[in-house]
Scaffold this active site. Structure first.
Site, PDB file in Angstrom:
ATOM      1  N   ARG A 172       0.843  -1.132  -0.201  1.00  0.00           N
ATOM      2  CA  ARG A 172      -0.031  -0.106   0.142  1.00  0.00           C
ATOM      3  C   ARG A 172       0.777   1.212   0.027  1.00  0.00           C
ATOM      4  O   ARG A 172       0.501   2.084  -0.870  1.00  0.00           O
ATOM      5  CB  ARG A 172      -0.862   0.049   0.927  1.00  0.00           C
ATOM      6  CG  ARG A 172      -2.220  -0.522   1.118  1.00  0.00           C
ATOM      7  CD  ARG A 172      -3.124  -0.633   2.183  1.00  0.00           C
ATOM      8  NE  ARG A 172      -2.291  -1.434   3.214  1.00  0.00           N
ATOM      9  CZ  ARG A 172      -2.470  -2.668   3.260  1.00  0.00           C
ATOM     10  NH1 ARG A 172      -3.054  -3.329   2.624  1.00  0.00           N
ATOM     11  NH2 ARG A 172      -1.601  -3.288   4.240  1.00  0.00           N
ATOM     12  N   THR A 173       1.738   1.446   0.845  1.00  0.00           N
ATOM     13  CA  THR A 173       2.337   2.452   1.288  1.00  0.00           C
ATOM     14  C   THR A 173       3.399   2.823  -0.264  1.00  0.00           C
ATOM     15  O   THR A 173       3.484   4.046  -0.782  1.00  0.00           O
ATOM     16  CB  THR A 173       3.403   2.694   2.407  1.00  0.00           C
ATOM     17  OG1 THR A 173       2.743   2.256   3.577  1.00  0.00           O
ATOM     18  CG2 THR A 173       4.055   3.771   2.386  1.00  0.00           C
TER      19      THR A 173
ATOM     20  N   LYS B   1      22.991  -8.201  -0.492  1.00  0.00           N
ATOM     21  CA  LYS B   1      24.595  -8.651  -0.544  1.00  0.00           C
ATOM     22  C   LYS B   1      25.363  -8.154   0.579  1.00  0.00           C
ATOM     23  O   LYS B   1      26.423  -8.185   0.876  1.00  0.00           O
ATOM     24  CB  LYS B   1      25.048  -7.968  -1.806  1.00  0.00           C
ATOM     25  CG  LYS B   1      24.726  -8.589  -3.177  1.00  0.00           C
ATOM     26  CD  LYS B   1      25.262  -7.807  -4.268  1.00  0.00           C
ATOM     27  CE  LYS B   1      24.627  -8.037  -5.636  1.00  0.00           C
ATOM     28  NZ  LYS B   1      24.782  -7.231  -6.764  1.00  0.00           N
TER      29      LYS B   1
ATOM     30  N   ARG C 121      11.501   3.046   3.289  1.00  0.00           N
ATOM     31  CA  ARG C 121      10.931   2.043   4.312  1.00  0.00           C
ATOM     32  C   ARG C 121      11.824   1.201   4.583  1.00  0.00           C
ATOM     33  O   ARG C 121      12.537   0.499   3.790  1.00  0.00           O
ATOM     34  CB  ARG C 121       9.880   1.312   3.595  1.00  0.00           C
ATOM     35  CG  ARG C 121       8.963   0.351   4.231  1.00  0.00           C
ATOM     36  CD  ARG C 121       7.890   0.914   5.227  1.00  0.00           C
ATOM     37  NE  ARG C 121       7.158  -0.210   5.765  1.00  0.00           N
ATOM     38  CZ  ARG C 121       5.750   0.058   5.734  1.00  0.00           C
ATOM     39  NH1 ARG C 121       5.292   1.212   5.401  1.00  0.00           N
ATOM     40  NH2 ARG C 121       4.889  -0.931   6.060  1.00  0.00           N
TER      41      ARG C 121
ATOM     42  N   HIS D  61       5.646   6.837  10.979  1.00  0.00           N
ATOM     43  CA  HIS D  61       5.491   6.561   9.722  1.00  0.00           C
ATOM     44  C   HIS D  61       4.554   8.039   9.414  1.00  0.00           C
ATOM     45  O   HIS D  61       3.429   7.850   9.409  1.00  0.00           O
ATOM     46  CB  HIS D  61       4.347   5.300   9.563  1.00  0.00           C
ATOM     47  CG  HIS D  61       4.070   5.100   8.053  1.00  0.00           C
ATOM     48  ND1 HIS D  61       4.206   5.713   7.083  1.00  0.00           N
ATOM     49  CD2 HIS D  61       3.208   4.024   7.680  1.00  0.00           C
ATOM     50  CE1 HIS D  61       3.885   5.193   5.974  1.00  0.00           C
ATOM     51  NE2 HIS D  61       3.007   4.268   6.405  1.00  0.00           N
TER      52      HIS D  61
END
Lengths: 309, 151
Positions: A57-58, A86, A107, A135
């Site tokens: 969603r975000t 990595k 995020r 958030h």
């Protein structure tokens, strides 16, 4: 108010009442702009979506918001498709990506990751969720939804329900609402109560709040009922979870006592904390809330890029 | 010589004396400052004090504290004084003041904090001086004095 041009948005704790009002007004302006005008706002901008953990969603909301403003979007949707797999450090990733984009939307599963990124680069960093911490764009869209439905934010009665201990959205929302003298009701099991650090902040600002263990205690009093999901993994004993979860579930029957103007918000995703039939009632505002992510994120992207709205 | 006999803890010729430490913080300070066998250290616990009911004292021969160490002392014992000793005399007396926390002084208690998962310096802000409460600049988690972990 600090200027928004070139400013990173990391935490709701960095945001003033004036900032909130300004962003919400900007979102309203941007929402009313014709499509063609919107497409010009970030025409030469490149936005990097750096999603070190999956979030459909975000990520899609940010991507859609940026594309609709004419920006180019680059990035990755999960660390498996980045050099993080990595073993590349966040610091190195940021130092690389800052050469490719002017706005970095991040995020990350670790708390403080967005703040660290903002200390590394001079480019704008927007926190799209850092673990259980912050958030902030979610909080802005929550506030925008409240403002749209009630024509104001100040002096409202707001109940937050569910997991108030670990839920970052309710922490940020409580802090943001404290700028607007809202009366707060915390409805949760004792073990998932609002952290004392948040309650102390509210006390400092003389915000009135109370604790409850049943939605029905507050449903007739509130203008906003902010529902959250109670996660099974928070409970050591699965039977305890089964016993508690229904006490914090909203049933359509309960809405008979609610004010006609009361709106239900939920950051989504939801599991079983709301009867599906509630979707059809005039109180359900959570899908509109999710849709409000677009104008709010557009406003933030435009403001930090220095666009005059 | 006569003066030395009157002292509860033996005087030192050159070095540092940290005075007015709460007795229960003395051992933690010694550990935190990584005072090892390279310098002679004398400690006193539960000594009589004009300022407090009881106090602790640490005397370190042959070295001065760095600014970073002074910062650590200020976090743990904000009422302490740090005396620089030369030729058995106090040449400098400094009342510790906790203004801010130097980077890389404390470790965040939050295992999910980025500072515990990536090589980067730690930073803390003082939320409350007494009783001390600090906030991690990165993950925003607060910690009380008894929870502090020094680097």
């Amino acid at each position: 108010m600090k200027t928004w041009k070139g400013r990173s948005l990391i935490s709701i704790n960095d945001v003033s009442r004036e900032d909130i009002i300004y962003v919400l007004e900007s979102a309203k302006k941007i929402e009313s702009l014709p499509k063609k005008e919107k497409e010009q706002l970030l025409k030469n901008a490149v936005v990097a979506n750096l999603f070190f953990e999956p979030s459909t969603r975000t990520r899609l909301s940010f991507e859609s918001a940026a594309v609709q403003l004419g920006a180019k979007v680059i990035g990755f949707a999960d660390p498996g498709s980045s050099s993080a797999v990595k073993g590349e450090s966040l610091t190195d990733t940021i130092k690389m990506v800052e050469n490719y984009a002017g706005i970095l939307v991040i995020r990350h599963p670790k708390e403080g990751a967005a703040r660290l990124a903002a200390t590394i680069t001079k480019k704008v960093v927007i926190n799209a969720g850092d673990g259980a911490n912050q958030h902030p764009t979610q909080t802005f869209l929550d506030l925008y939804t409240i403002k749209k439905s009630h024509k104001k934010i100040s002096n409202l009665h707001v109940a937050v329900v569910g997991d108030l201990k670990y839920g970052r959205t309710v922490h940020s929302l409580a802090i943001a609402l404290s700028h607007f003298n809202c009366r707060l009701y915390f409805v949760s099991p004792i073990m998932l109560g609002m952290p004392s650090s948040i309650c102390e902040e509210l006390e400092k600002k003389n915000i009135i709040f109370s604790y409850h263990n049943d939605i029905e205690e507050v449903i007739d009093k509130v203008d906003i009922l902010y529902m959250t999901r109670i996660q099974k993994e928070r409970f050591g004993d699965p039977l305890e979870y089964l016993r508690i979860k229904d006490s914090y579930a909203l049933k359509e029957e309960m809405l008979k006592k609610a004010k006609p103007t009361m709106k239900i918000l939920h950051p989504l995703p939801r599991v079983g904390e709301m009867e599906r039939s509630i979707d059809q009632t005039k109180h359900a505002a959570y899908f509109e809330q999710a849709a409000n992510g677009i104008p709010v994120r557009q406003a933030i992207l435009a403001l930090v890029a220095g666009v005059q709205l | 010589m006569k003066k030395q006999k009157m002292l509860a803890v033996a005087a030192i010729e050159h070095g540092t004396v940290i005075d007015h430490i709460p007795s229960d913080k003395v051992m933690k300070l010694v550990e935190m400052l990584l005072l090892d066998n390279t310098n002679r250290i004398t400690i006193g616990l539960n000594l009589e004090s004009k300022k407090k009911a009881r106090k602790g004292i640490i005397k370190i021969s042959g070295r001065k504290l760095t600014e970073a160490e002074m910062n650590k002392v200020a976090i743990l014992a904000p009422d302490a004084t740090v005396n620089t000793i030369e030729e058995y005399e106090v040449v400098k007396k400094k009342k510790i003041m906790l203004h801010d926390i130097e980077p890389n002084t404390l470790r965040c208690n939050n295992p999910s904090c980025i500072t515990n998962n990536e090589q980067t310096e730690t930073k803390f802000q003082i939320v409350l001086k007494s009783p001390l409460r600090v906030r991690c600049f990165f993950c925003e988690r607060t910690a009380e004095e008894q929870e502090l972990r020094f680097i």
